[in-house]
Design an enzyme around this catalytic site. Structure first.
Site, PDB file in Angstrom:
ATOM      1  N   LEU A  44       0.821  -1.211   0.000  1.00 46.88           N
ATOM      2  CA  LEU A  44       0.000   0.000   0.000  1.00 46.88           C
ATOM      3  C   LEU A  44       0.852   1.257   0.000  1.00 46.88           C
ATOM      4  CD1 LEU A  44      -3.254   0.823   1.712  1.00 46.88           C
ATOM      5  CD2 LEU A  44      -1.297   2.205   2.409  1.00 46.88           C
ATOM      6  N   ASN A  46       0.296   5.415   0.489  1.00 48.20           N
ATOM      7  CA  ASN A  46      -0.689   6.453   0.786  1.00 48.20           C
ATOM      8  C   ASN A  46      -0.039   7.835   0.750  1.00 48.20           C
ATOM      9  OD1 ASN A  46       0.232   5.182   3.368  1.00 48.20           O
ATOM     10  ND2 ASN A  46      -1.067   6.694   4.361  1.00 48.20           N
ATOM     11  N   ASP A  47       0.044   8.558   1.822  1.00 47.44           N
ATOM     12  CA  ASP A  47       0.359   9.984   1.768  1.00 47.44           C
ATOM     13  C   ASP A  47       1.713  10.295   1.126  1.00 47.44           C
ATOM     14  OD1 ASP A  47      -1.816   9.738   3.426  1.00 47.44           O
ATOM     15  OD2 ASP A  47      -1.037  11.037   4.999  1.00 47.44           O
ATOM     16  N   GLN A  63       4.386   7.338   2.002  1.00 46.40           N
ATOM     17  CA  GLN A  63       4.147   6.352   3.056  1.00 46.40           C
ATOM     18  C   GLN A  63       3.889   4.999   2.418  1.00 46.40           C
ATOM     19  OE1 GLN A  63       1.167   8.368   5.754  1.00 46.40           O
ATOM     20  NE2 GLN A  63       2.027   6.867   7.139  1.00 46.40           N
ATOM     21  N   TYR A 106       4.755   7.838  10.290  1.00 45.19           N
ATOM     22  CA  TYR A 106       3.594   8.494   9.696  1.00 45.19           C
ATOM     23  C   TYR A 106       4.018   9.771   8.972  1.00 45.19           C
ATOM     24  CZ  TYR A 106      -0.063   5.349  11.366  1.00 45.19           C
ATOM     25  OH  TYR A 106      -0.897   4.266  11.539  1.00 45.19           O
ATOM     26  N   SER A 107       3.045  10.539   8.529  1.00 48.82           N
ATOM     27  CA  SER A 107       3.323  11.619   7.586  1.00 48.82           C
ATOM     28  C   SER A 107       4.162  12.739   8.182  1.00 48.82           C
ATOM     29  CB  SER A 107       2.012  12.190   7.038  1.00 48.82           C
ATOM     30  OG  SER A 107       1.469  11.335   6.081  1.00 48.82           O
ATOM     31  N   ASP A 168       1.257  14.681  11.340  1.00 53.40           N
ATOM     32  CA  ASP A 168       1.448  15.279  10.014  1.00 53.40           C
ATOM     33  C   ASP A 168       2.105  16.660  10.076  1.00 53.40           C
ATOM     34  OD1 ASP A 168      -0.037  13.031   9.415  1.00 53.40           O
ATOM     35  OD2 ASP A 168      -1.884  14.125   8.950  1.00 53.40           O
ATOM     36  N   GLU A 224      -6.145  16.608   9.318  1.00 52.17           N
ATOM     37  CA  GLU A 224      -4.946  15.918   8.864  1.00 52.17           C
ATOM     38  C   GLU A 224      -4.257  16.740   7.779  1.00 52.17           C
ATOM     39  OE1 GLU A 224      -5.270  11.240   9.543  1.00 52.17           O
ATOM     40  OE2 GLU A 224      -6.294  11.876   7.715  1.00 52.17           O
TER      41      GLU A 224
END
EC number: 3.2.1.26
Length: 473
Positions: A44, A46-47, A63, A106-107, A168, A224
């Site tokens: 996967l 994502n961001d 990510q 995380y972001s 974030d 976010e």
């Protein structure tokens, strides 16, 4: 396949090379591999994170959970580019390998500073009780692409102000001072943006300035991916307010991605965006989220988005792969609106321009193309894209010039945007589309149109003149 928490949070070193090779082979079987969008080799994506310019190259991370099409133990994958179109992996990965990010990287964002690229990101820590503690962590990359993490958090959570939804960080420079925005949920369960500044621009010493004031409206229950950029003296805040009341902004996706334009950004007695306008959808399509924008050294502004949404499944999941990034878009402001349009270098992917009369007949494509229509002297119509000989289409685009609307139709789902349509550019890349109206006044994107092997033609209900280019990277 339903993934358990234990499966999602297996350590990276518990997977063998044989496991990874099996994942790669399965992902290669997907019939929807993109040609000019960034997507993961496996698992996967994502961001987008760490979008920046350093050492004469554009830098970008995304990510990544490499082991399946689910949100699991995240890392960052590093890419570089010379032109914002062709990106290459460097082999560098920001792994969840410390006690502060043991439950995921995380972001976050990046800023070129002195002789290195500074990264700030949210590290998720979970103990044996599985309680989450979010830390804002730092790392730096030198000109030899060597990465070093800072040993201690840069910003600790303050649970008197926020819940564990505190993530974030976006780092940026404004008038010689370095700041950081962090998306959060207040202790009252409202969406807020926290503002920090680096004391004397020391990137390991941050002062809490409080909340950023930019709207009188309630911003849902969590914000976010906040980004603040500057265009022609104006301040533009891009963010994702989860749980936003639809009376503030109409949206059909599970979570919106919006922007607001203000006259100025000020700190001191008030941390605010002065004379901020209304919230506006960044994208009117089906799947666009977690947009990351930044100002390049020359002041120009760029953005890239995740074409996907949280808590959503896709047909590619059965190949153990999910998620793509949008094309990079250059940003500008016209008539108090944010315009977004693919960078100029995208034109170099065009192959052999064709001037065609498109009607109720099939024109065969490769499902990797750009289609341009000048509607100023043309009629309303219904475009069928990714269609077969019988006229069954994976995507339809209805242009209504009388009512100034464009409607997307995908598998009985619709999206409606209001705009006076003069020009339309449609980019198709297998299962992905990005549509730009009037050179970026409106944008409509999606990564969930999955044509079958016979759906590779285009047609129009009414005759219209088009330009068509096959796109090859």
């Amino acid at each position: 396949m339903k993934w358990s928490t234990k499966q999602r949070y297996r350590t990276y070193d518990s997977y063998s090379e044989s496991d990874l090779e099996s994942l790669r082979k399965l992902a290669l079987k997907s019939p929807w591999k993109s040609n000019f969008h960034i997507e993961p080799e496996t698992g996967l994506l994502n961001d987008p994170n760490g979008f920046s310019y350093f050492n004469e190259k554009w830098h970008l991370f995304y990510q990544h959970f490499p082991f399946g099409p689910v949100h699991g133990l995240k890392s960052w994958v590093h890419l570089v580019s010379d032109d914002l179109v062709h990106f290459e992996k460097t082999g560098l990965v920001l792994y969840p390998d410390t006690k502060y990010d043991n439950a995921g990287v995380y972001s976050g964002s990046a800023l070129a500073f002195e002789n290195f690229l500074f990264l700030i990101y949210t590290g998720n820590h979970r103990g044996e009780d599985w309680v989450r503690t979010p830390y804002q962590l730092g790392a730096k990359i030198d000109k030899n692409n060597q990465l070093v993490k800072f040993t201690e958090p840069l910003i600790y959570p303050d649970f008197s102000q926020t819940t564990d939804h505190f993530r974030d960080p976006q780092i940026f420079s404004f008038q010689g001072q370095i700041y950081c925005l962090i998306g959060a949920q207040s202790s009252q369960k409202n969406g807020i943006i926290k503002l920090y500044k680096a004391i004397e621009n020391n990137l390991t010493d941050w002062k809490d300035l409080g909340n950023l004031d930019f709207s009188k409206e309630k911003m849902g229950y969590m914000i976010e991916c906040p980004n603040l950029i500057f265009i022609n003296g104006r301040s533009v805040l891009v963010f994702c307010p989860q749980g936003l009341d639809k009376s503030i902004v109409k949206y059909d996706n599970i979570y919106p991605n919006v922007y607001v334009i203000a006259d100025d950004f000020t700190t001191g007695s008030k941390n605010q965006l002065k004379n901020a306008g209304q919230l506006i959808n960044l994208d009117e399509g089906f799947d666009c989220y977690a947009t990351q924008s930044f100002n390049a050294p020359d002041g120009s502004a760029y953005a890239i988005s995740w074409l996907g949404l949280p808590e959503t499944s896709y047909p590619t999941d059965k190949y153990n792969v999910q998620g793509v990034l949008s094309m990079v878009k250059k940003l500008s402001i016209k008539d108090n609106k944010l315009y977004q349009y693919p960078v100029e270098k995208m034109k170099e992917l065009r192959q052999m321009e064709q001037d065609l009369l498109l009607a109720d007949n099939n024109i065969i494509t490769s499902n990797s193309y750009e289609l341009e229509v000048d509607f100023r002297q043309q009629t309303s119509t219904l475009l069928s894209l990714m269609t077969n000989e019988k006229g069954d289409s994976a995507l339809k685009v209805e242009i209504d010039k009388e009512n100034n609307t464009i409607t997307l139709i995908r598998n009985y789902e619709k999206r409606l945007a209001h705009v006076k349509i003069e020009k339309m550019n449609v980019f198709i890349d297998q299962s992905i589309f990005e549509i730009f109206i009037n050179d970026g006044e409106k944008v409509l994107s999606d990564c969930r149109v999955f044509p079958n092997k016979n759906q590779y033609s285009i047609r129009s209900q009414n005759p219209i003149k088009i330009k068509l280019w096959e796109l090859k990277k």
